[in-house]
Write a protein that holds these residues in place. Structure first.
Motif, PDB file in Angstrom:
ATOM      1  N   ARG A  45       0.857  -1.190   0.000  1.00 21.68           N
ATOM      2  CA  ARG A  45       0.000   0.000   0.000  1.00 21.68           C
ATOM      3  C   ARG A  45       0.895   1.242   0.000  1.00 21.68           C
ATOM      4  O   ARG A  45       1.708   1.424   0.907  1.00 21.68           O
ATOM      5  N   ASP A  77       1.916   4.662   0.725  1.00 18.92           N
ATOM      6  CA  ASP A  77       1.605   5.733   1.675  1.00 18.92           C
ATOM      7  C   ASP A  77       0.217   5.534   2.291  1.00 18.92           C
ATOM      8  O   ASP A  77      -0.551   6.475   2.477  1.00 18.92           O
ATOM      9  N   GLY A  78      -0.109   4.260   2.545  1.00 18.48           N
ATOM     10  CA  GLY A  78      -1.403   3.924   3.128  1.00 18.48           C
ATOM     11  C   GLY A  78      -2.517   3.751   2.125  1.00 18.48           C
ATOM     12  O   GLY A  78      -3.631   3.366   2.485  1.00 18.48           O
ATOM     13  N   GLN A  82      -6.187   3.043  -3.507  1.00 17.34           N
ATOM     14  CA  GLN A  82      -6.279   1.652  -3.087  1.00 17.34           C
ATOM     15  C   GLN A  82      -7.567   1.011  -3.577  1.00 17.34           C
ATOM     16  O   GLN A  82      -7.595  -0.187  -3.898  1.00 17.34           O
ATOM     17  N   GLN A  89      -0.320  -6.506   1.777  1.00 21.30           N
ATOM     18  CA  GLN A  89      -1.054  -5.432   2.429  1.00 21.30           C
ATOM     19  C   GLN A  89      -0.157  -4.540   3.282  1.00 21.30           C
ATOM     20  O   GLN A  89      -0.648  -3.686   4.012  1.00 21.30           O
ATOM     21  N   HIS A  90       1.145  -4.734   3.168  1.00 22.24           N
ATOM     22  CA  HIS A  90       2.079  -3.923   3.936  1.00 22.24           C
ATOM     23  C   HIS A  90       1.958  -2.456   3.546  1.00 22.24           C
ATOM     24  O   HIS A  90       1.894  -2.125   2.370  1.00 22.24           O
ATOM     25  N   ASN A  91       1.936  -1.562   4.543  1.00 19.62           N
ATOM     26  CA  ASN A  91       1.883  -0.122   4.291  1.00 19.62           C
ATOM     27  C   ASN A  91       3.295   0.441   4.195  1.00 19.62           C
ATOM     28  O   ASN A  91       4.082   0.344   5.148  1.00 19.62           O
ATOM     29  N   SER A 100       5.505   3.833   3.921  1.00 19.36           N
ATOM     30  CA  SER A 100       5.488   5.296   4.004  1.00 19.36           C
ATOM     31  C   SER A 100       6.001   5.849   2.679  1.00 19.36           C
ATOM     32  O   SER A 100       6.619   5.117   1.887  1.00 19.36           O
TER      33      SER A 100
END
Length: 348
Positions: A194, A196-197, A240, A257-259, A261
């Motif tokens: 993901r 930046d979220g 997303q 699904q790792h976020n 930065s």
């Protein structure tokens, strides 16, 4: 009433082909007495660099924006000129030859022929890097950073001085898209997770909806004839949600699904080779959305269900274009009208 005579440049391209289909639909509606788009028939003069066979209601003309002589007489007898042709990459000289000098020569032909309506398709990329959040026309000074965007902004001024209408769409999706979704596929490979979220909001528009809008602005006598408008779907899309929808349709592979930065995203991008630059990544992974309600209202054109809902119709084309590298679609995801996430987003 006689049929409306429409000249379309770039008619063989991604957006141009969709506009030809929308104009054909408008002509068919007029033939069957359906109101809308002025209620008149349509005759199209389609302009492309290569020769093509004529079709009912469409006569193809071979011309090149870099050769002013080939444009002579192109607009004669036309009611509207829809200018879609543009160079979207390349050096300053090649972009200027097509986007600025070519547009200037084309507008001279339109003025010589006394064409009453001009519509230019530009791009929201003229605003530059951003991020941009809910920007309206006139609220941000354009600051293009690529040769293509600089020369397209200059072309806008030529059309505006001639009393024409300028449209600035964001990212355009659908059959024939060879930049947005292919870029997403590369970026997911280089930065799997993901970004930046995954919360960035983007201005998007489905090519068929953009084509309907262009057609309404070309044919409806009550539609605006001048000014600048953003031309994306009014509702921005969360990045997303776009990635998840493409994954569900089997267009893109499942990503972790790792976020990441934003600094981590850039580190990952630099560590994995590819064609997409950091600036292009930012256009897709950070906020770039522009208020677009006004143009749909002015054109009396419903914006449609939105680009996420339209993706099902393009999914098989995307899978083939990407080499069928993605997994099969999730069962039920490709049913027309299937529920999609409810989100609150051009190549430079």
């Amino acid at each position: 009433m006689r049929a409306a005579r429409v000249v379309v440049t770039g008619a063989g391209g991604f957006i141009g082909s969709a506009v030809l289909r929308a104009l054909a639909d408008a002509a068919d509606a007029a033939d069957h007495g359906v109101e809308g788009n002025g209620g008149v028939g349509v005759e199209v003069r389609a302009v492309a660099r290569g020769a093509r066979a004529n079709a009912p209601g469409v006569s193809w003309v071979q011309a090149d924006l870099t050769d002013p002589g080939s444009l002579h007489g192109l607009a004669q007898g036309a009611d509207v000129l829809v200018h879609l042709a543009a160079r979207v990459s390349g050096d300053e000289a090649s972009c200027r030859a097509v986007n600025l000098d070519g547009t200037r020569a084309l507008v001279r032909e339109a003025e010589r022929a006394k064409v009453p309506r001009l519509v230019l398709l530009s791009t929201a990329a003229v605003y530059g890097p951003g991020p941009h959040r809910g920007v309206g026309i006139g609220e941000v000074v354009p600051a293009p950073v690529s040769a293509a965007s600089r020369t397209r902004l200059a072309a806008e001024q030529v059309v505006r001085e001639a009393g024409g209408l300028v449209l600035r769409p964001g990212l355009v999706l659908g059959r024939g898209d060879r930049w947005v979704v292919p870029a997403l596929a590369e970026l997911l490979r280089r930065v799997p997770g993901r970004w930046d979220g995954g919360s960035a909001l983007l201005s998007l528009v489905a090519v068929e909806d953009l084509a309907r809008l262009v057609t309404a602005l070309a044919l409806d006598p009550d539609a605006p004839r001048s000014g600048v408008y953003h031309a994306s779907h009014p509702q921005p899309v969360r990045i997303q949600d776009l990635l998840d929808r493409l994954t569900a349709l089997g267009v893109l592979p499942h990503a972790p699904q790792h976020n990441w930065s934003w600094p981590q995203c850039l580190d990952q991008l630099r560590s994995n080779e590819g064609n997409m630059s950091e600036r292009q990544f930012a256009l897709l992974a950070q906020d770039h959305w522009y208020r677009s309600e006004a143009v749909w209202t002015a054109a009396a054109c419903p914006p449609g269900p939105g680009p996420l809902a339209r993706l099902a119709d393009a999914a098989s084309w995307y899978r083939e274009a990407l080499g069928a590298a993605a997994p099969p679609p999730v069962p039920g995801a490709e049913v027309p009208g299937a529920e999609v996430p409810n989100s609150s987003w051009d190549r430079p």
